[in-house]
Design an enzyme around this catalytic site. Structure first.
Site, short mmCIF file in Angstrom:
data_model
loop_
_atom_site.label_atom_id
_atom_site.label_comp_id
_atom_site.label_asym_id
_atom_site.label_seq_id
_atom_site.Cartn_x
_atom_site.Cartn_y
_atom_site.Cartn_z
N ARG A 42 -60.07 -46.50 -30.67
CA ARG A 42 -60.24 -46.54 -29.38
C ARG A 42 -59.32 -45.82 -28.58
O ARG A 42 -59.50 -45.54 -27.33
CB ARG A 42 -60.49 -47.97 -28.96
N GLU A 79 -54.75 -59.64 -39.74
CA GLU A 79 -55.19 -60.92 -39.61
C GLU A 79 -56.04 -61.41 -41.15
O GLU A 79 -55.85 -62.32 -41.67
CB GLU A 79 -56.02 -61.59 -38.45
#
Length: 155
Positions: A42, A79
């Site tokens: 992005r 994560e």
């Protein structure tokens, strides 16, 4: 969803306003910038138009195995596991001033890895810049020594 920039990308006026806001912020904050570095993927959407407005170059920081030629690479924890980021070894010169951009800051792992790559190339990171910061995840706390700016913050 508050953490999705897709609606911004679909609306030309909203996207132009976003780039205007980021450009105004950078012009007011830093008299000299050599490069905008964008994070895969992005950061590739907001980095080039921002770099063009500022009259500077754009440097991609990619996931491992995507860039040609010699690269510097750093692995970091996510994560959900591990990942690696790469930059071309000759992307920036020592002492050049860089702003790193991405759409979102969550836990900060990717942004920290990007800062580490810039440190290895001896560039000066002026700021880490994102559109959205998820404050609850405390990602900006990991960027202790690097200035950080987010346009929007959500708890």
């Amino acid at each position: 969803l508050c953490s999705d920039i897709s609606p911004l990308l679909k609306d030309p006026a909203a996207f132009r306003t976003l780039i205007d806001l980021l450009e105004d912020h950078l012009r007011a904050s830093f008299p000299q910038i050599d490069f905008i570095a964008g994070l895969d993927s992005r950061g590739f959407l907001i980095g080039p138009p921002l770099a063009q407005r500022l009259g500077v170059g754009f440097v991609p920081i990619r996931k491992k195995g995507k860039l040609p030629g010699p690269t510097e690479s750093v692995s970091y924890s996510l994560e959900y596991g591990k990942a690696e980021l790469e930059i071309q070894s000759d992307a920036v010169e020592p002492g050049q001033k860089v702003v790193i951009v991405d759409d979102l800051l969550a836990t900060g792992g990717t942004m920290c890895a990007a800062c580490e790559l810039m440190k290895r190339l001896k560039a000066e990171v002026l700021e880490c810049l994102v559109i959205i910061e998820l404050k609850l995840l405390k990602g900006s706390e990991k960027l202790k020594s690097v200035p950080f700016y987010s346009l929007l913050q959500y708890d």
